[in-house]
Design an enzyme around this catalytic site. Sequence first.
Site, mmCIF file in Angstrom:
data_model
loop_
_atom_site.group_PDB
_atom_site.id
_atom_site.type_symbol
_atom_site.label_atom_id
_atom_site.label_comp_id
_atom_site.label_asym_id
_atom_site.label_seq_id
_atom_site.Cartn_x
_atom_site.Cartn_y
_atom_site.Cartn_z
ATOM 1 N N SER A 46 0.853 -1.184 0.000
ATOM 2 C CA SER A 46 0.000 0.000 0.000
ATOM 3 C C SER A 46 0.893 1.239 0.000
ATOM 4 C CB SER A 46 -0.903 0.009 1.238
ATOM 5 O OG SER A 46 -1.751 1.138 1.210
ATOM 6 N N GLU A 47 0.517 2.217 -0.810
ATOM 7 C CA GLU A 47 1.395 3.381 -1.007
ATOM 8 C C GLU A 47 1.584 4.213 0.252
ATOM 9 O OE1 GLU A 47 -1.301 6.755 -3.072
ATOM 10 O OE2 GLU A 47 -1.400 4.797 -4.013
#
Length: 218
Positions: A46-47
């Site tokens: 996840s960024e």
Amino acid sequence: MSLNKEQIAQRIAKELKDGYYVNLGIGIPTLVANYIPRGISVEFQSENGVLGMGPFPYEGEEDPDIINAGKQTITTLPGASFFDSSLSFGMIRGKHVDLTILGAMEVSENGDIANWKIPGKMVKGMGGAMDLVASAENIIVAMMHTNKAGASKLLKKCSLPLTGVNCVKKIVTNLAVIEVTKEGFKLLERAPGVSVEEIKKATEGNLIIVGEIPEMIY
């Protein structure tokens, strides 16, 4: 019968391969983590700085400090790690992500994607979408085939501001699985009970149909 969002995610999960590092965008893509095929190991990134996301938590077991890029509460698998955004985007820009799964408002027949802004509506910014589409070798889009007004979202040319150009490889909608080719949208599978004619009517861009189109298994 068109698919619901969960079923779209289930079908996309069949594209996962053992050892893949996968980034999940906001919306339908986040549901893919709930449907990892048995016998394979996948690392979801996840960024906002998480590697090793698991499925969504059961109600009552949420930890408000553990979230994905869409601010949804998530679980983490054994060995998961947390880090700052610079390292996260280093992974993305360094092409260390094997597959990126994104939502979209529009996709053009040559693989352009618009998924961040509708003119006149306030948004905080593009977020990490621009980096993801610029760096990913393999992008699958998860979305509804038409908008709420019934207009096609698979277009000859996107009308909304672009996020990326000529980058989408495959699209899974509530009606079909489609590959983006140089000639246009190639129909690979149709949702159970959905006819090829229905898909043609819902697709503005050039739809390529070769032979018998099998029903989707999800």
